[in-house]
Each structure stands twice: as structure tokens, then as C-alpha cells.
Design a protein around this motif. Structure first.
Motif, short mmCIF file in Angstrom:
data_model
loop_
_atom_site.label_atom_id
_atom_site.label_comp_id
_atom_site.label_asym_id
_atom_site.label_seq_id
_atom_site.Cartn_x
_atom_site.Cartn_y
_atom_site.Cartn_z
N ASP A 18 38.62 51.55 43.01
CA ASP A 18 38.74 52.56 41.97
C ASP A 18 40.08 53.29 42.09
OD1 ASP A 18 36.20 51.97 41.00
OD2 ASP A 18 35.27 53.28 42.50
N THR A 19 41.14 52.58 41.79
CA THR A 19 42.47 53.18 41.85
C THR A 19 42.99 53.35 40.43
OG1 THR A 19 43.53 51.02 42.03
CG2 THR A 19 43.01 52.16 44.09
N LYS A 20 43.99 54.18 40.29
CA LYS A 20 44.61 54.39 38.99
C LYS A 20 45.59 53.24 38.74
CE LYS A 20 46.17 58.31 36.41
NZ LYS A 20 46.61 59.69 36.47
N GLY A 21 45.48 52.60 37.61
CA GLY A 21 46.35 51.47 37.30
C GLY A 21 45.77 50.16 37.80
N PHE A 22 46.63 49.21 38.10
CA PHE A 22 46.20 47.89 38.53
C PHE A 22 45.78 47.91 40.00
CE2 PHE A 22 46.80 43.46 39.80
CZ PHE A 22 46.09 42.83 38.80
N ASP A 23 44.72 47.20 40.33
CA ASP A 23 44.20 47.19 41.69
C ASP A 23 44.86 46.08 42.50
OD1 ASP A 23 42.43 49.28 41.26
OD2 ASP A 23 40.92 47.94 40.43
N TRP A 24 46.00 46.38 43.08
CA TRP A 24 46.75 45.38 43.84
C TRP A 24 46.03 45.00 45.13
CZ3 TRP A 24 50.34 42.77 41.49
CH2 TRP A 24 51.02 43.34 40.42
#
Length: 91
Positions: free
Chosen positions: A57-63
Motif C-alpha cells: 500500500d504505497t503511493k504510486g507504483f509498487d516497485w
């Protein structure tokens, strides 16, 4: 699951499987359908691991989630290619 969800899972699985094949050095003599299956399984397991560790649950793409998925796909491709390669040598 809807038809769109299934098609999306197959496309993501194919991409993850292809990335896993690119990471593993050498030639892998495994069919495209097996790469797809490995990719789908790796994508699902990678998502489970990312959620369990709290990085999904991160902001943006989950690298980090993508990293988990590609590493699992590479391990799966290496294992399947290794088992298939040994089986062909013993015949």
C-alpha cells in the motif's frame, strides 16, 4: 472474477514471467504457456508477500511488490528449466 480480471491476470502473468526469464541467465527451454503459469503464480505470491510485509500500500507504483514478483518468477523459471534440463539429459 470477471472476464476482464482474468485477461488482466493473464497479461500481468505473462509480463512477470517474461521478466523472470530475462533475469535468469542462459537459455530456458520451457514453453510460453509454462512461462505464463509461472508468471501468474509469481504475481500472486509476490502480492501476498508484499501485503504481508506491509509494502503493498504505497503511493504510486509498487516497485517493491514488482521486485518480489520478478524474483519469484525468476526462481520459478530457474527451477522449471533446471528440472526440465536434467530430465532431458537422463533420457
Amino acid at each position: 472474477m470477471t472476464v476482464t480480471g482474468i485477461i488482466t491476470a493473464l497479461i500481468v502473468g505473462l509480463i512477470i514471467g517474461a521478466l523472470g526469464r530475462l533475469v535468469v541467465p542462459g537459455k530456458q527451454n520451457i514453453p510460453l504457456w509454462l512461462t505464463l503459469v509461472i508468471g501468474v503464480v509469481a504475481a500472486l505470491l509476490g502480492t501476498v508477500i508484499a501485503r504481508a510485509t506491509g509494502v503493498a500500500d504505497t503511493k504510486g507504483f509498487d516497485w517493491i511488490e514488482l521486485f518480489f514478483q520478478v524474483v519469484l518468477a525468476a526462481i520459478g523459471v530457474a527451477l522449471v528449466a533446471g528440472v526440465g534440463g536434467r530430465r532431458r539429459l537422463t533420457r
